[in-house]
Design a protein around this motif. Sequence first.
Motif, PDB file in Angstrom:
ATOM      1  N   UNK A  43       0.823  -1.206   0.000  1.00  0.00           N
ATOM      2  CA  UNK A  43       0.000   0.000   0.000  1.00  0.00           C
ATOM      3  C   UNK A  43       0.856   1.254   0.000  1.00  0.00           C
ATOM      4  N   UNK A  44       0.287   2.314  -0.570  1.00  0.00           N
ATOM      5  CA  UNK A  44       0.888   3.639  -0.498  1.00  0.00           C
ATOM      6  C   UNK A  44      -0.219   4.606  -0.090  1.00  0.00           C
ATOM      7  N   UNK A  45      -0.035   5.213   1.093  1.00  0.00           N
ATOM      8  CA  UNK A  45      -0.999   6.192   1.600  1.00  0.00           C
ATOM      9  C   UNK A  45      -0.458   7.587   1.317  1.00  0.00           C
ATOM     10  N   UNK A  46      -1.216   8.417   0.592  1.00  0.00           N
ATOM     11  CA  UNK A  46      -0.735   9.762   0.258  1.00  0.00           C
ATOM     12  C   UNK A  46      -0.716  10.681   1.482  1.00  0.00           C
ATOM     13  N   UNK A  47       0.031  11.778   1.412  1.00  0.00           N
ATOM     14  CA  UNK A  47       0.013  12.755   2.504  1.00  0.00           C
ATOM     15  C   UNK A  47      -1.419  13.222   2.777  1.00  0.00           C
ATOM     16  N   UNK A  48      -1.775  13.334   4.049  1.00  0.00           N
ATOM     17  CA  UNK A  48      -3.103  13.809   4.423  1.00  0.00           C
ATOM     18  C   UNK A  48      -4.180  12.746   4.454  1.00  0.00           C
ATOM     19  N   UNK A  49      -3.850  11.507   4.108  1.00  0.00           N
ATOM     20  CA  UNK A  49      -4.827  10.419   4.060  1.00  0.00           C
ATOM     21  C   UNK A  49      -5.215   9.959   5.461  1.00  0.00           C
ATOM     22  N   UNK A  50      -6.471   9.552   5.625  1.00  0.00           N
ATOM     23  CA  UNK A  50      -6.893   8.891   6.867  1.00  0.00           C
ATOM     24  C   UNK A  50      -8.124   8.045   6.588  1.00  0.00           C
ATOM     25  N   UNK A  51      -8.337   7.067   7.457  1.00  0.00           N
ATOM     26  CA  UNK A  51      -9.517   6.208   7.400  1.00  0.00           C
ATOM     27  C   UNK A  51     -10.343   6.458   8.656  1.00  0.00           C
ATOM     28  N   UNK A  52     -11.621   6.077   8.622  1.00  0.00           N
ATOM     29  CA  UNK A  52     -12.416   6.165   9.846  1.00  0.00           C
ATOM     30  C   UNK A  52     -11.895   5.165  10.888  1.00  0.00           C
ATOM     31  N   UNK A  53     -12.283   5.363  12.132  1.00  0.00           N
ATOM     32  CA  UNK A  53     -11.971   4.355  13.153  1.00  0.00           C
ATOM     33  C   UNK A  53     -12.611   3.040  12.744  1.00  0.00           C
ATOM     34  N   UNK A  54     -11.968   1.945  13.146  1.00  0.00           N
ATOM     35  CA  UNK A  54     -12.470   0.611  12.831  1.00  0.00           C
ATOM     36  C   UNK A  54     -12.109  -0.338  13.962  1.00  0.00           C
ATOM     37  N   UNK A  55     -12.810  -1.473  14.018  1.00  0.00           N
ATOM     38  CA  UNK A  55     -12.520  -2.525  14.996  1.00  0.00           C
ATOM     39  C   UNK A  55     -12.501  -3.845  14.235  1.00  0.00           C
ATOM     40  N   UNK A  56     -11.370  -4.167  13.588  1.00  0.00           N
ATOM     41  CA  UNK A  56     -11.303  -5.347  12.718  1.00  0.00           C
ATOM     42  C   UNK A  56     -11.436  -6.666  13.478  1.00  0.00           C
ATOM     43  N   UNK A  57     -11.983  -7.646  12.776  1.00  0.00           N
ATOM     44  CA  UNK A  57     -12.106  -9.008  13.302  1.00  0.00           C
ATOM     45  C   UNK A  57     -10.916  -9.855  12.851  1.00  0.00           C
ATOM     46  N   UNK A  58      -9.776  -9.222  12.618  1.00  0.00           N
ATOM     47  CA  UNK A  58      -8.562  -9.937  12.207  1.00  0.00           C
ATOM     48  C   UNK A  58      -7.362  -9.239  12.827  1.00  0.00           C
ATOM     49  N   UNK A  59      -6.287 -10.005  13.060  1.00  0.00           N
ATOM     50  CA  UNK A  59      -5.015  -9.413  13.466  1.00  0.00           C
ATOM     51  C   UNK A  59      -4.433  -8.730  12.238  1.00  0.00           C
ATOM     52  N   UNK A  60      -3.798  -7.574  12.434  1.00  0.00           N
ATOM     53  CA  UNK A  60      -3.174  -6.889  11.302  1.00  0.00           C
ATOM     54  C   UNK A  60      -1.734  -6.534  11.642  1.00  0.00           C
ATOM     55  N   UNK A  61      -0.853  -6.955  10.758  1.00  0.00           N
ATOM     56  CA  UNK A  61       0.570  -6.655  10.866  1.00  0.00           C
ATOM     57  C   UNK A  61       0.895  -5.609   9.818  1.00  0.00           C
ATOM     58  N   UNK A  62       1.652  -4.591  10.186  1.00  0.00           N
ATOM     59  CA  UNK A  62       2.049  -3.538   9.255  1.00  0.00           C
ATOM     60  C   UNK A  62       3.555  -3.366   9.328  1.00  0.00           C
ATOM     61  N   UNK A  63       4.189  -3.361   8.155  1.00  0.00           N
ATOM     62  CA  UNK A  63       5.629  -3.114   8.062  1.00  0.00           C
ATOM     63  C   UNK A  63       5.829  -1.886   7.185  1.00  0.00           C
ATOM     64  N   UNK A  64       6.462  -0.840   7.733  1.00  0.00           N
ATOM     65  CA  UNK A  64       6.640   0.418   7.012  1.00  0.00           C
ATOM     66  C   UNK A  64       7.898   0.334   6.144  1.00  0.00           C
ATOM     67  N   UNK A  65       7.732   0.573   4.850  1.00  0.00           N
ATOM     68  CA  UNK A  65       8.858   0.562   3.907  1.00  0.00           C
ATOM     69  C   UNK A  65       9.460   1.951   3.740  1.00  0.00           C
ATOM     70  N   UNK A  66       8.596   2.960   3.565  1.00  0.00           N
ATOM     71  CA  UNK A  66       9.031   4.353   3.375  1.00  0.00           C
ATOM     72  C   UNK A  66       8.037   5.276   4.054  1.00  0.00           C
TER      73      UNK A  66
END
Length: 124
Positions: A43-66
């Motif tokens: 994924x690439x999130x542009x400057x200023x991007x945001x999502x609404x709050x969420x409560x996922x039914x899955x574990x989520x792992x995030x690794x930042x590249x840049x």
Amino acid sequence: MSKKKKYTIQNSPFIVPTDDGKIIKEHFGKASDGNSEISIAHMVAPPGWSEPFQTPEFDEYTFILKGKKQFIIEDETITLEAGQSIKVEKNTRLQYSNPFDEPCEYIAICLPAFSIEAVNRENE
């Protein structure tokens, strides 16, 4: 008799349509290969991007590249930078955003696989 290959190379990930400028390329998961056990997306999130709050039914792992990505996890705000990673456990209320002035490129892995039905986003 030919032997079945025991690997899959993904050369054409599913590009998730978005209207917020975010680029989502699912390499493995429900949308790309029908896998409901795991999803892996670039994924690439542009400057200023945001999502609404969420409560996922899955574990989520995030690794930042840049770049950097902001996480509001319940009542704590965390910023991760390139080279850092995080696991957020399922059924945790959170919000993802990029309030910074550069794009944030990252890999997201969800167990079980991401689905719009299981992310439980709040109204914007």
